[in-house]
Design a protein around this motif. Structure first.
Motif, mmCIF file in Angstrom:
data_model
loop_
_atom_site.group_PDB
_atom_site.id
_atom_site.type_symbol
_atom_site.label_atom_id
_atom_site.label_comp_id
_atom_site.label_asym_id
_atom_site.label_seq_id
_atom_site.Cartn_x
_atom_site.Cartn_y
_atom_site.Cartn_z
ATOM 1 N N ARG A 208 4.476 -16.186 42.424
ATOM 2 C CA ARG A 208 3.263 -16.054 43.237
ATOM 3 C C ARG A 208 3.335 -16.907 44.504
ATOM 4 N N GLU A 209 2.681 -16.422 45.550
ATOM 5 C CA GLU A 209 2.592 -17.166 46.806
ATOM 6 C C GLU A 209 1.175 -17.650 47.088
ATOM 7 N N ARG A 210 0.171 -16.817 46.758
ATOM 8 C CA ARG A 210 -1.233 -17.176 47.001
ATOM 9 C C ARG A 210 -2.056 -16.729 45.800
ATOM 10 N N VAL A 211 -2.751 -17.676 45.186
ATOM 11 C CA VAL A 211 -3.508 -17.397 43.958
ATOM 12 C C VAL A 211 -4.959 -17.820 44.157
ATOM 13 N N LEU A 212 -5.867 -16.958 43.723
ATOM 14 C CA LEU A 212 -7.301 -17.258 43.815
ATOM 15 C C LEU A 212 -7.891 -17.300 42.410
ATOM 16 N N ASP A 213 -8.516 -18.418 42.055
ATOM 17 C CA ASP A 213 -9.185 -18.594 40.763
ATOM 18 C C ASP A 213 -10.686 -18.450 40.994
ATOM 19 N N VAL A 214 -11.243 -17.310 40.595
ATOM 20 C CA VAL A 214 -12.664 -17.015 40.832
ATOM 21 C C VAL A 214 -13.503 -17.502 39.651
ATOM 22 N N GLY A 215 -14.624 -18.146 39.964
ATOM 23 C CA GLY A 215 -15.421 -18.761 38.905
ATOM 24 C C GLY A 215 -14.681 -19.943 38.329
ATOM 25 N N CYS A 216 -14.069 -20.719 39.193
ATOM 26 C CA CYS A 216 -13.151 -21.793 38.763
ATOM 27 C C CYS A 216 -13.852 -22.927 38.043
ATOM 28 N N GLY A 217 -15.179 -23.032 38.193
ATOM 29 C CA GLY A 217 -15.881 -24.127 37.524
ATOM 30 C C GLY A 217 -15.367 -25.470 38.002
ATOM 31 N N VAL B 87 -2.894 -22.380 45.682
ATOM 32 C CA VAL B 87 -3.957 -22.018 44.741
ATOM 33 C C VAL B 87 -5.301 -22.435 45.316
ATOM 34 N N ILE B 88 -6.250 -21.506 45.282
ATOM 35 C CA ILE B 88 -7.597 -21.757 45.805
ATOM 36 C C ILE B 88 -8.604 -21.493 44.694
#
Length: 265
Positions: free
Chosen positions: A32-41, A57-58
């Protein structure tokens, strides 16, 4: 969207992914190059994603209080799961953990994930209807099951989603790659943490069950049935406190999570 405190999230996710990360294999994190964690808490999964990849990672969450903690792990942005402030194909992986179960429109969220991902979307969702409890207090497992059934009857979202997330993926137009199971075990045993002692106290006073009173009564549970349950819950809690004083109390809760991975067509 149900809201949670930072303490609740940290307690319920404590130790998760500490024993094995095999269920995350199909996320291909090393590529992976760009990862988005939605609802990351507070960033528990965000940290794992950063440890398992060299990607940027965002974390994204609607609650600024939780983002304050997650910002210590990775860059964060305040955002609604269904209205992500990113351009199309902004990342090559979007992930969420225990998010879809708390949304009234999980398909809408997955559609938003699909728009901003150029490759994969993954959801780590529990089946809260299949949680099991073992305890040295004999009354605790059946009471925990009874309370959970009453709660699930009144909650407004599908907190038993688990492996069923694949239906939301397919409805959003994703090609489902796999669904893998990960069992998260939380063990309370001597020496007891401050959090464990506080949880036992709240059982003995009925405070913990009182927090769920409104949700429980939103289902078919009557006031009298709730009062009976809370009375039995307090008695069980007193037994827990007694066993703790003798360092004899042991409790294991197992929550089954399902990692569903889909590819953007």
């Amino acid at each position: 969207m149900r809201e949670f405190s930072a303490d609740y999230l940290e307690t319920t996710r404590e130790g998760m992914w500490g024993d094995s990360r095999a269920a995350l294999v199909d996320l291909d994190l090393s590529t992976r190059e760009r990862v988005l964690d939605v609802g990351c808490g507070t960033g528990e999964l965000t940290r794992v994603l950063a440890e398992e990849s060299d990607a940027d990672v965002i974390g994204a969450d609607a609650d600024p209080r939780l983002l304050a903690a997650a910002s210590e792990v990775a860059p964060v942005v305040q955002a609604d799961a269904t209205r992500l402030p990113f351009v199309d194909d902004a990342v090559d992986l979007v992930v969420c953990q225990a998010l879809l179960i708390n949304l009234p429109d999980p398909v809408g969220a997955v559609e938003a994930f699909t728009r901003v991902s150029s490759d994969l979307v993954a959801a780590v969702e529990p089946d809260n209807g299949a949680v099991t409890v073992d305890s040295t207090v004999d009354s605790e497992p059946p009471l925990a099951r009874r309370a959970r059934e009453r709660f699930l009857d009144g909650v407004g979202t599908d907190v038993t989603l688990g492996a069923g997330a694949r239906d939301a993926f397919e409805a959003a137009g994703l090609d489902v790659v796999s669904t893998r199971r990960y069992d998260h075990e939380r063990v309370v045993a001597p020496p007891y943490s401050e959090a464990a002692v506080e949880t036992a106290r709240r059982k003995a006073t009925g405070e913990g069950l009182a927090d769920d009173r409104e949700t429980i009564l939103s289902g078919e549970t009557s006031e009298g049935e709730y009062d009976d349950l809370r009375s039995a819950w307090r008695a069980m809690g007193r037994d827990v406190v007694d066993q703790m004083s003798d360092e004899a109390y042991v409790r294991t809760e197992t929550v089954p999570f399902f990692v569903t991975v889909g590819r953007v067509e």
